[in-house]
Design a protein around this motif. Structure first.
Motif, mmCIF file in Angstrom:
data_model
loop_
_atom_site.group_PDB
_atom_site.id
_atom_site.type_symbol
_atom_site.label_atom_id
_atom_site.label_comp_id
_atom_site.label_asym_id
_atom_site.label_seq_id
_atom_site.Cartn_x
_atom_site.Cartn_y
_atom_site.Cartn_z
ATOM 1 N N LEU B 129 0.824 -1.207 0.000
ATOM 2 C CA LEU B 129 0.000 0.000 0.000
ATOM 3 C C LEU B 129 0.860 1.260 0.000
ATOM 4 C CD1 LEU B 129 -2.807 -1.185 2.447
ATOM 5 C CD2 LEU B 129 -2.984 -0.871 -0.025
ATOM 6 N N ILE B 130 1.962 1.235 0.726
ATOM 7 C CA ILE B 130 2.880 2.386 0.803
ATOM 8 C C ILE B 130 4.303 1.840 0.649
ATOM 9 C CG2 ILE B 130 3.558 4.430 2.150
ATOM 10 C CD1 ILE B 130 1.057 3.911 3.912
ATOM 11 N N ARG B 133 7.459 1.727 3.261
ATOM 12 C CA ARG B 133 7.049 2.218 4.572
ATOM 13 C C ARG B 133 7.567 1.346 5.723
ATOM 14 N NH1 ARG B 133 6.489 6.712 7.213
ATOM 15 N NH2 ARG B 133 4.845 6.766 8.790
ATOM 16 N N GLU B 136 10.604 2.419 7.424
ATOM 17 C CA GLU B 136 10.560 3.738 8.068
ATOM 18 C C GLU B 136 9.908 3.720 9.449
ATOM 19 O OE1 GLU B 136 10.085 6.293 3.871
ATOM 20 O OE2 GLU B 136 8.383 6.031 5.214
ATOM 21 N N TYR B 189 -2.976 10.092 -6.240
ATOM 22 C CA TYR B 189 -2.887 10.598 -4.874
ATOM 23 C C TYR B 189 -2.700 12.105 -4.884
ATOM 24 C CZ TYR B 189 -2.416 5.823 -3.130
ATOM 25 O OH TYR B 189 -2.640 4.507 -2.811
ATOM 26 N N ALA B 191 -1.742 15.761 -2.612
ATOM 27 C CA ALA B 191 -0.625 16.145 -1.750
ATOM 28 C C ALA B 191 -0.863 15.643 -0.325
ATOM 29 C CB ALA B 191 -0.475 17.661 -1.747
ATOM 30 N N PRO B 192 0.182 15.095 0.318
ATOM 31 C CA PRO B 192 0.036 14.581 1.694
ATOM 32 C C PRO B 192 -0.306 15.701 2.678
ATOM 33 C CG PRO B 192 2.205 14.018 0.755
ATOM 34 C CD PRO B 192 1.547 14.951 -0.207
ATOM 35 N N LEU B 193 -1.192 15.399 3.614
ATOM 36 C CA LEU B 193 -1.584 16.362 4.649
ATOM 37 C C LEU B 193 -1.026 15.888 5.981
ATOM 38 C CD1 LEU B 193 -5.358 16.419 3.598
ATOM 39 C CD2 LEU B 193 -3.562 18.026 2.869
ATOM 40 N N PRO B 203 9.836 15.737 8.322
ATOM 41 C CA PRO B 203 9.464 15.926 6.907
ATOM 42 C C PRO B 203 8.665 14.737 6.371
ATOM 43 C CG PRO B 203 11.708 15.113 7.052
ATOM 44 C CD PRO B 203 11.204 15.239 8.475
ATOM 45 N N PRO B 205 8.149 11.551 4.526
ATOM 46 C CA PRO B 205 9.169 10.519 4.276
ATOM 47 C C PRO B 205 9.186 10.094 2.800
ATOM 48 C CG PRO B 205 7.221 9.520 5.251
ATOM 49 C CD PRO B 205 6.964 11.006 5.198
ATOM 50 N N VAL B 208 6.051 8.127 1.371
ATOM 51 C CA VAL B 208 4.854 8.931 1.104
ATOM 52 C C VAL B 208 5.114 9.880 -0.065
ATOM 53 C CG1 VAL B 208 3.316 10.709 2.079
ATOM 54 C CG2 VAL B 208 4.001 8.738 3.468
ATOM 55 N N LEU B 211 4.492 8.248 -3.440
ATOM 56 C CA LEU B 211 3.106 7.931 -3.830
ATOM 57 C C LEU B 211 2.608 8.915 -4.887
ATOM 58 C CD1 LEU B 211 1.368 7.133 -0.427
ATOM 59 C CD2 LEU B 211 1.954 5.502 -2.203
#
Lengths: 211, 211
Positions: B129-130, B133, B136, B189, B191-193, B203, B205, B208, B211
């Protein structure tokens, strides 16, 4: 591997059941692929299908040549799931990571529509998937209507689960160095591609342009 | 309403059944929300679930607090549907309009994983899924593994249907003035929030970011 800091609510679920009919409608009006479950010869079967809400019922349609649609027209018990995946929830641990989603599950039996109701339902399906398209195309032929089954599932027995919110990490993890947040899933339409046999003078119509 | 020009193949289906295992793998590796059907108290039930392929099986996971997952761990018959909606097929008539999709349906019973297999499966789910990850974040705690059920459904009995191609209109319609083509559905996807409680110096990673 360690047991980690104590935590009493480790098996809680982030999702929340909702009885909000307007949230159900919003989901059914934004996602048009559903998954229909039924029992065939004693075994569970799940098939994808286009779904469109018509007031207090959900419309499903397909070819009269489809054995499973004919089966459902005979009032077999069905379960229809409609799901939106809205975002990845990226927590500081793999365990707390999950998905923001909205999930509707409807139960009941379908009724087969006929005559004016069927014709109206097919127009609604077309205009829901491609708003304004009905006015741009010819009326269906009698033989096309005859070749199409339209089923209606009443919105009576349903459950709605909403997983919203943010990562909910242990205090130890929040104090650590891992990132946490949400990554939205965005679904959109790309540029329309003309059919290979399209006559060259025909422009993209307003209905398709608006998508 | 008219009968329209004669046509003998009006109830044909555009979709094609496929026995191509690599096409099945490609679908299972690109869509990670599936719909799992089973029978509960004699009635069909369909629930959405994250799905990840692990070689010749598909992994499903969730909380040990979930009654339906526990039910499936007891080798109930299941049907898992994984569907990609790739495009709207906009024909010159409503009747010929449809959806480009890929639909996999798997049948079988699930096995509950334990020990090393379970831990490996959860890492694979996270990294599918990521991607990246797992490296991390911290390792799962023992109590987190204990609170998670991982089920594996073998890829043995399955069917795959692929609807590709273009509108297939009657000759009369092709000669007319309506547009025809395909409108791709694009899933991506945003932008990450960052989480509201994220410490400010952390920051986004690499996992993410990619993605």
């Amino acid at each position: 591997m360690t047991d980690g800091p104590e935590r009493t609510d480790v098996s809680r679920l982030r999702e929340k059941a909702s009885t909000d009919r307007s949230a159900l409608n919003a989901l059914l009006d934004s996602v048009h692929v559903g998954h229909l479950g039924f029992i065939r010869a004693g075994s569970p079967v799940v098939l994808p299908t286009a779904v469109v809400r018509d007031g207090d019922r959900v419309l499903v349609h397909g070819s009269t040549g489809s054995p499973w649609l004919r089966h459902l027209a005979g009032s077999a018990a069905v379960c229809l799931a409609v799901t939106a995946m809205d975002a990845l929830i990226v927590a500081r641990s793999a365990f707390e990571s999950s998905i923001r989603y909205r999930s509707a599950v409807l139960f009941g039996t379908c009724t087969s529509l006929a005559g004016e109701q069927k014709s109206h339902a097919l127009d609604l399906i077309t205009d829901t998937l491609i708003p304004g398209r009905v006015a741009e195309v010819r009326r269906p032929y009698e033989r096309e209507l005859a070749a199409t089954l339209v089923l209606a599932l009443p919105i009576e027995q349903w459950s709605l689960k909403l997983s919203t919110g943010w990562p909910d990490d242990d205090a130890d993890d929040v104090a650590g160095n891992a990132w946490a947040g949400v990554v939205p899933v965005v679904t959109s339409y790309g540029a329309p591609l003309p059919a290979p046999d399209l006559r060259s003078a025909i422009p993209v119509p307003p209905s398709v342009h608006r998508l």
